[in-house]
Write a protein that holds these residues in place. Structure first.
Motif, mmCIF file in Angstrom:
data_model
loop_
_atom_site.group_PDB
_atom_site.id
_atom_site.type_symbol
_atom_site.label_atom_id
_atom_site.label_comp_id
_atom_site.label_asym_id
_atom_site.label_seq_id
_atom_site.Cartn_x
_atom_site.Cartn_y
_atom_site.Cartn_z
ATOM 1 N N GLY A 28 4.427 -11.021 -48.222
ATOM 2 C CA GLY A 28 3.517 -10.375 -47.283
ATOM 3 C C GLY A 28 2.599 -11.319 -46.549
ATOM 4 O O GLY A 28 1.565 -10.909 -46.018
ATOM 5 N N THR A 74 12.089 -7.437 -45.359
ATOM 6 C CA THR A 74 11.914 -6.084 -44.831
ATOM 7 C C THR A 74 10.642 -6.017 -43.975
ATOM 8 O O THR A 74 9.822 -6.927 -44.017
ATOM 9 N N PHE A 76 7.992 -4.280 -44.419
ATOM 10 C CA PHE A 76 6.782 -4.213 -45.234
ATOM 11 C C PHE A 76 6.997 -4.943 -46.554
ATOM 12 O O PHE A 76 8.121 -5.093 -47.026
ATOM 13 N N VAL A 77 5.895 -5.377 -47.147
ATOM 14 C CA VAL A 77 5.885 -5.917 -48.503
ATOM 15 C C VAL A 77 4.890 -5.052 -49.265
ATOM 16 O O VAL A 77 3.749 -4.872 -48.825
ATOM 17 N N PHE A 78 5.353 -4.494 -50.405
ATOM 18 C CA PHE A 78 4.528 -3.572 -51.175
ATOM 19 C C PHE A 78 4.025 -4.208 -52.456
ATOM 20 O O PHE A 78 4.752 -4.925 -53.126
ATOM 21 N N ALA A 90 0.836 -1.526 -48.781
ATOM 22 C CA ALA A 90 1.607 -2.454 -47.957
ATOM 23 C C ALA A 90 0.801 -3.716 -47.680
ATOM 24 O O ALA A 90 -0.425 -3.728 -47.813
ATOM 25 N N HIS A 91 1.495 -4.756 -47.248
ATOM 26 C CA HIS A 91 0.825 -6.020 -46.907
ATOM 27 C C HIS A 91 -0.164 -5.841 -45.759
ATOM 28 O O HIS A 91 -1.049 -6.656 -45.564
ATOM 29 N N ALA A 96 1.173 3.123 -48.770
ATOM 30 C CA ALA A 96 2.577 3.304 -48.404
ATOM 31 C C ALA A 96 3.089 4.695 -48.747
ATOM 32 O O ALA A 96 4.041 5.171 -48.158
ATOM 33 N N GLY A 119 10.114 -1.473 -47.687
ATOM 34 C CA GLY A 119 9.413 -2.696 -48.057
ATOM 35 C C GLY A 119 9.928 -3.274 -49.355
ATOM 36 O O GLY A 119 10.322 -2.543 -50.264
#
Length: 196
Positions: A28, A74, A76-78, A90-91, A96, A119
């Motif tokens: 992220g 992806t 998003f990064v979760f 989310a980042h 989310a 994500g």
């Protein structure tokens, strides 16, 4: 989108888009020409003005200019809170929503679908998730079962203990998932489109 960005778009509507400058890594972090952006206000500004176009290419609206983002994985990064039933974050700082689907890609990354979108789960949170994996019998997998599953043995199925029902962990490839979910990891200009 920030008001300052809307005003810049109205004032200069035809600024060429930028490609290959900005990327998002699997943790992220925004990167500008492969260098991590550490300035918090700039990272937050990018996050607030981050969105997809109609083709599934994600970009940061920088004033009048779209800066397309290369995705390591992806859009998003979760991050996972301590309680899996709580919402992911989310980042971008946005909640989310709860998990709807889970995949394991060919690189061993866990990827989730939520209300916000698709994500990758930050790898620092994988131990929390692994503790919640269950076999079809509802048991925690032993090392042999886990190894067989990671090797792609079709006879082994794992799911995430998830309220109210278990959530199956599906196998996928990142390329197949990006196609199925409609996001482009390496945006390119359209033929004849000016860029900077």
């Amino acid at each position: 989108m920030d008001d300052i960005v809307r005003r810049a778009l109205a004032k200069w509507p035809n600024v060429p888009h930028a490609y290959g400058w900005l990327s998002l890594d699997v943790r992220g972090q925004w990167r500008l020409k492969h260098e991590r952006i550490t300035h918090a206000a700039l990272s937050n500004f990018i996050a607030r003005n981050y969105q997809p176009d109609e083709e599934g290419r994600w970009f940061f609206q920088n004033g009048p200019q779209r800066v397309y983002v290369t995705l390591e994985c992806t859009p998003f990064v979760f991050r996972m809170p301590a309680d899996i039933r709580d919402e992911l974050v989310a980042h971008t700082g946005e909640p989310a929503g709860v998990l709807q689907r889970l995949w394991l890609d060919e690189n061993g990354r866990l990827i989730a679908l939520t209300r916000l979108g698709v994500g990758v789960i930050d790898d620092r949170d994988l131990p929390l998730l692994c503790d919640r994996l269950r076999t079809a019998a509802g048991l925690a997998p032993d090392d042999t079962t886990l190894s067989r599953w990671l090797d792609g043995d079709p006879a082994v199925a794992l799911s995430l203990h998830h309220e109210p029902d278990p959530l199956p962990v599906e196998r996928t490839t990142l390329e197949g998932l990006s196609r199925a979910m409609g996001f482009i990891r390496a945006p390119r200009p359209r033929p004849g489109e000016p860029e900077c």
